[in-house]
Design a protein around this motif. Sequence first.
Motif, PDB file in Angstrom:
ATOM      1  N   ALA A 124       0.895  -1.105   0.010  1.00 50.41           N
ATOM      2  CA  ALA A 124      -0.001  -0.068   0.089  1.00 50.41           C
ATOM      3  C   ALA A 124       0.947   1.155   0.214  1.00 50.41           C
ATOM      4  CB  ALA A 124      -0.911   0.009   1.155  1.00 50.41           C
ATOM      5  N   GLU A 125       1.935   1.480   0.500  1.00 49.88           N
ATOM      6  CA  GLU A 125       2.891   2.383   0.769  1.00 49.88           C
ATOM      7  C   GLU A 125       3.535   2.654  -0.540  1.00 49.88           C
ATOM      8  OE1 GLU A 125       5.375   1.673   3.979  1.00 49.88           O
ATOM      9  OE2 GLU A 125       3.871   2.136   5.486  1.00 49.88           O
ATOM     10  N   ALA A 126       3.943   1.317  -1.269  1.00 45.29           N
ATOM     11  CA  ALA A 126       4.503   1.521  -2.689  1.00 45.29           C
ATOM     12  C   ALA A 126       3.698   1.882  -3.374  1.00 45.29           C
ATOM     13  CB  ALA A 126       5.369   0.252  -2.965  1.00 45.29           C
ATOM     14  N   GLU A 127       2.440   1.377  -3.784  1.00 48.05           N
ATOM     15  CA  GLU A 127       1.542   1.692  -4.679  1.00 48.05           C
ATOM     16  C   GLU A 127       0.237   2.164  -4.256  1.00 48.05           C
ATOM     17  OE1 GLU A 127       2.164   2.170  -7.641  1.00 48.05           O
ATOM     18  OE2 GLU A 127       3.896   0.929  -8.014  1.00 48.05           O
ATOM     19  N   PRO A 128      -0.011   3.300  -3.495  1.00 43.41           N
ATOM     20  CA  PRO A 128      -1.043   3.814  -2.785  1.00 43.41           C
ATOM     21  C   PRO A 128      -2.399   3.752  -3.962  1.00 43.41           C
ATOM     22  CG  PRO A 128       0.217   5.677  -3.286  1.00 43.41           C
ATOM     23  CD  PRO A 128       0.871   4.475  -3.450  1.00 43.41           C
ATOM     24  N   ALA A 129      -2.277   3.939  -5.254  1.00 40.54           N
ATOM     25  CA  ALA A 129      -3.694   3.926  -6.057  1.00 40.54           C
ATOM     26  C   ALA A 129      -4.236   2.470  -6.046  1.00 40.54           C
ATOM     27  CB  ALA A 129      -3.129   4.037  -7.421  1.00 40.54           C
ATOM     28  N   LEU A 130      -3.494   1.360  -5.595  1.00 41.65           N
ATOM     29  CA  LEU A 130      -4.135   0.224  -5.679  1.00 41.65           C
ATOM     30  C   LEU A 130      -5.343  -0.088  -4.470  1.00 41.65           C
ATOM     31  CD1 LEU A 130      -0.959  -2.225  -5.921  1.00 41.65           C
ATOM     32  CD2 LEU A 130      -2.986  -2.136  -7.505  1.00 41.65           C
ATOM     33  N   ARG A 131      -6.151  -0.868  -4.747  1.00 42.52           N
ATOM     34  CA  ARG A 131      -7.258  -1.075  -3.924  1.00 42.52           C
ATOM     35  C   ARG A 131      -6.773  -1.643  -2.582  1.00 42.52           C
ATOM     36  NH1 ARG A 131      -8.830  -6.305  -2.735  1.00 42.52           N
ATOM     37  NH2 ARG A 131      -8.572  -7.835  -4.556  1.00 42.52           N
ATOM     38  N   ALA A 132      -7.421  -1.410  -1.556  1.00 42.46           N
ATOM     39  CA  ALA A 132      -7.048  -1.865  -0.247  1.00 42.46           C
ATOM     40  C   ALA A 132      -7.327  -3.456  -0.090  1.00 42.46           C
ATOM     41  CB  ALA A 132      -7.782  -1.305   0.990  1.00 42.46           C
ATOM     42  N   GLY A 133      -6.529  -4.275   0.776  1.00 41.85           N
ATOM     43  CA  GLY A 133      -7.291  -5.551   0.974  1.00 41.85           C
ATOM     44  C   GLY A 133      -6.357  -6.661   0.236  1.00 41.85           C
ATOM     45  N   LEU A 134      -5.299  -6.078  -0.528  1.00 46.17           N
ATOM     46  CA  LEU A 134      -4.534  -7.204  -1.166  1.00 46.17           C
ATOM     47  C   LEU A 134      -3.642  -7.723  -0.139  1.00 46.17           C
ATOM     48  CD1 LEU A 134      -3.380  -5.182  -4.564  1.00 46.17           C
ATOM     49  CD2 LEU A 134      -5.007  -7.355  -4.209  1.00 46.17           C
ATOM     50  N   MET A 280     -11.753  -6.819 -19.611  1.00 48.42           N
ATOM     51  CA  MET A 280     -10.425  -6.327 -19.157  1.00 48.42           C
ATOM     52  C   MET A 280     -10.430  -5.271 -18.381  1.00 48.42           C
ATOM     53  SD  MET A 280      -7.515  -5.737 -21.806  1.00 48.42           S
ATOM     54  CE  MET A 280      -7.809  -4.003 -21.961  1.00 48.42           C
ATOM     55  N   LEU A 281     -11.281  -4.144 -18.787  1.00 44.28           N
ATOM     56  CA  LEU A 281     -11.222  -2.900 -17.914  1.00 44.28           C
ATOM     57  C   LEU A 281     -11.840  -3.156 -16.832  1.00 44.28           C
ATOM     58  CD1 LEU A 281     -11.900  -0.367 -20.800  1.00 44.28           C
ATOM     59  CD2 LEU A 281      -9.586  -0.687 -19.678  1.00 44.28           C
ATOM     60  N   ARG A 282     -12.946  -3.928 -16.699  1.00 45.12           N
ATOM     61  CA  ARG A 282     -13.506  -4.148 -15.388  1.00 45.12           C
ATOM     62  C   ARG A 282     -12.595  -4.978 -14.390  1.00 45.12           C
ATOM     63  NH1 ARG A 282     -17.849  -5.347 -18.571  1.00 45.12           N
ATOM     64  NH2 ARG A 282     -17.574  -7.455 -18.963  1.00 45.12           N
ATOM     65  N   ARG A 283     -11.864  -5.929 -14.924  1.00 46.26           N
ATOM     66  CA  ARG A 283     -10.855  -6.395 -14.161  1.00 46.26           C
ATOM     67  C   ARG A 283      -9.777  -5.504 -13.574  1.00 46.26           C
ATOM     68  NH1 ARG A 283     -10.291 -10.344 -10.390  1.00 46.26           N
ATOM     69  NH2 ARG A 283      -8.252 -11.395 -10.487  1.00 46.26           N
ATOM     70  N   ALA A 284      -9.253  -4.678 -14.706  1.00 45.77           N
ATOM     71  CA  ALA A 284      -8.273  -3.714 -14.102  1.00 45.77           C
ATOM     72  C   ALA A 284      -8.831  -2.715 -13.162  1.00 45.77           C
ATOM     73  CB  ALA A 284      -7.770  -2.888 -15.338  1.00 45.77           C
ATOM     74  N   SER A 285     -10.186  -2.508 -12.989  1.00 46.66           N
ATOM     75  CA  SER A 285     -10.619  -1.195 -12.244  1.00 46.66           C
ATOM     76  C   SER A 285     -10.863  -1.923 -10.916  1.00 46.66           C
ATOM     77  CB  SER A 285     -12.055  -1.035 -12.622  1.00 46.66           C
ATOM     78  OG  SER A 285     -11.986  -0.200 -13.961  1.00 46.66           O
ATOM     79  N   GLU A 286     -11.047  -3.411 -10.811  1.00 50.28           N
ATOM     80  CA  GLU A 286     -10.905  -3.997  -9.518  1.00 50.28           C
ATOM     81  C   GLU A 286      -9.832  -3.624  -8.531  1.00 50.28           C
ATOM     82  OE1 GLU A 286     -11.573  -8.130 -10.050  1.00 50.28           O
ATOM     83  OE2 GLU A 286     -13.553  -7.692 -11.037  1.00 50.28           O
ATOM     84  N   LEU A 288      -7.417  -0.890  -9.754  1.00 47.41           N
ATOM     85  CA  LEU A 288      -7.027   0.511  -9.741  1.00 47.41           C
ATOM     86  C   LEU A 288      -8.399   1.079  -9.843  1.00 47.41           C
ATOM     87  CD1 LEU A 288      -4.074   0.946 -12.072  1.00 47.41           C
ATOM     88  CD2 LEU A 288      -3.931   1.198  -9.689  1.00 47.41           C
ATOM     89  N   PRO A 289      -9.040   1.397  -8.556  1.00 50.73           N
ATOM     90  CA  PRO A 289     -10.270   1.974  -8.514  1.00 50.73           C
ATOM     91  C   PRO A 289     -10.460   3.227  -9.331  1.00 50.73           C
ATOM     92  CG  PRO A 289      -9.975   1.104  -6.490  1.00 50.73           C
ATOM     93  CD  PRO A 289      -8.741   1.220  -7.129  1.00 50.73           C
ATOM     94  N   GLU A 290      -9.323   4.262  -9.458  1.00 48.19           N
ATOM     95  CA  GLU A 290      -9.339   5.353 -10.065  1.00 48.19           C
ATOM     96  C   GLU A 290      -9.450   5.166 -11.462  1.00 48.19           C
ATOM     97  OE1 GLU A 290     -10.224   8.328  -8.572  1.00 48.19           O
ATOM     98  OE2 GLU A 290     -10.285   6.765  -6.868  1.00 48.19           O
ATOM     99  N   LEU A 291      -9.203   4.012 -12.199  1.00 50.06           N
ATOM    100  CA  LEU A 291      -9.031   3.854 -13.563  1.00 50.06           C
ATOM    101  C   LEU A 291     -10.434   4.275 -14.424  1.00 50.06           C
ATOM    102  CD1 LEU A 291      -7.503   2.857 -15.909  1.00 50.06           C
ATOM    103  CD2 LEU A 291      -8.184   0.642 -15.576  1.00 50.06           C
TER     104      LEU A 291
END
Length: 372
Positions: A124-134, A280-286, A288-291
């Motif tokens: 989360a610190e390295a890539e804050p744009a990723l969704r939480a919970g990984l 493909m874009l729906r998967r990516a948005s899961e 990167l929510p801001e996509l």
Amino acid sequence: MTAQRVAEVIVIGGGIIGAACADELARQGLDVLVLDCQRPAATAAGMGHLVVLDDNRDELALSEYSVRTWREWAPELPDDCAMRNNGTLWLACNAEEMAAAEAKHATLRNYGMACELIDAQALAEAEPALRAGLYGALKVSGDGILYAPNAARWLLQRTGKVRQQPGRVVEVQGNRLRLDDGQWLQGDAVVLANGIYAAELCPELPLQAKKGHLLITDRYPVQISHTLVELGYVTSAHNAKGPSVAFNVQQRPTGQLFVGSSRQFDNHDPEVEGWMLGRMLRRASEFLPELGQMNAIRSWTGFRAASPDGLPLIGEHPQQPGLWLALGHEGLGVTTAPGTARLLAAQMLRTSAPLPLEPYAPQRFIGAGSPC
């Protein structure tokens, strides 16, 4: 029909594989002519991800050697090749995928590669744009990105010795070929390096087309700093039998987000298919929510040429002396172009090869005794 001898080596295909082979052979002192008909190529359609994959030891060996070579070439590359050593983060969505990250980490570390496991907080610190919970990720530091069309152009031009000529090849016979205008050309050797189109010249080649969709956004401030790939990509890319998608995103030096990836088997239709692009874009948005708030400016498709075992065919055609193959790289053509070129040149010139040749030998699919 009499053929005109035009070079020691004629390379069919001016994409990244053909360009790398032409460059290496010219550096070894051979007179090389590249024929390219400007048909849509995987080089221009792909993401340019320089990535080490480890589905098996031979894929690992070729991709690691090649990525290392790209890093050695980096100081020579022009700025328009846009090479960046940004590293790859293989993302784990759950405990099972984190276990896969740990296994991948052990394999790469045992091979001497720089990589590390990071937990959810560090991710989360390295890539804050990723969704939480990984759950976490595997960071592979040596991977990078590259604008492949300009890198291919650089390879064709850097020695100043590779000659280029437009021309569509419609027939090959060993070290001879026929252009669509009826002219026959000959060299001491012909190298077939034109990807999926090679099957039109040699139907016996075991190449399967894998169609992929890609999308690029408008320019934005930095969202991500690594190439981000879900660990589920390995299952989707190599084990799925039907259409599949997986999260694979990088930010180009321009600020644009490059979004992939998808696979459709034996689909030769170049049109963008809305249902697959949307999936493909729906998967990516899961991930990167801001996509979903970003503006997409272009989408397109390309075709990967895959062999049955996922490894390229590098070597002389068993049924046609004088015809050499550099084909079947699937999604690793840009990555493995340097290694492919050196393995091919070593065989043609009978010099020492940097890696064992047998895993990539065409003989594993094409028997020497059956007609072409």
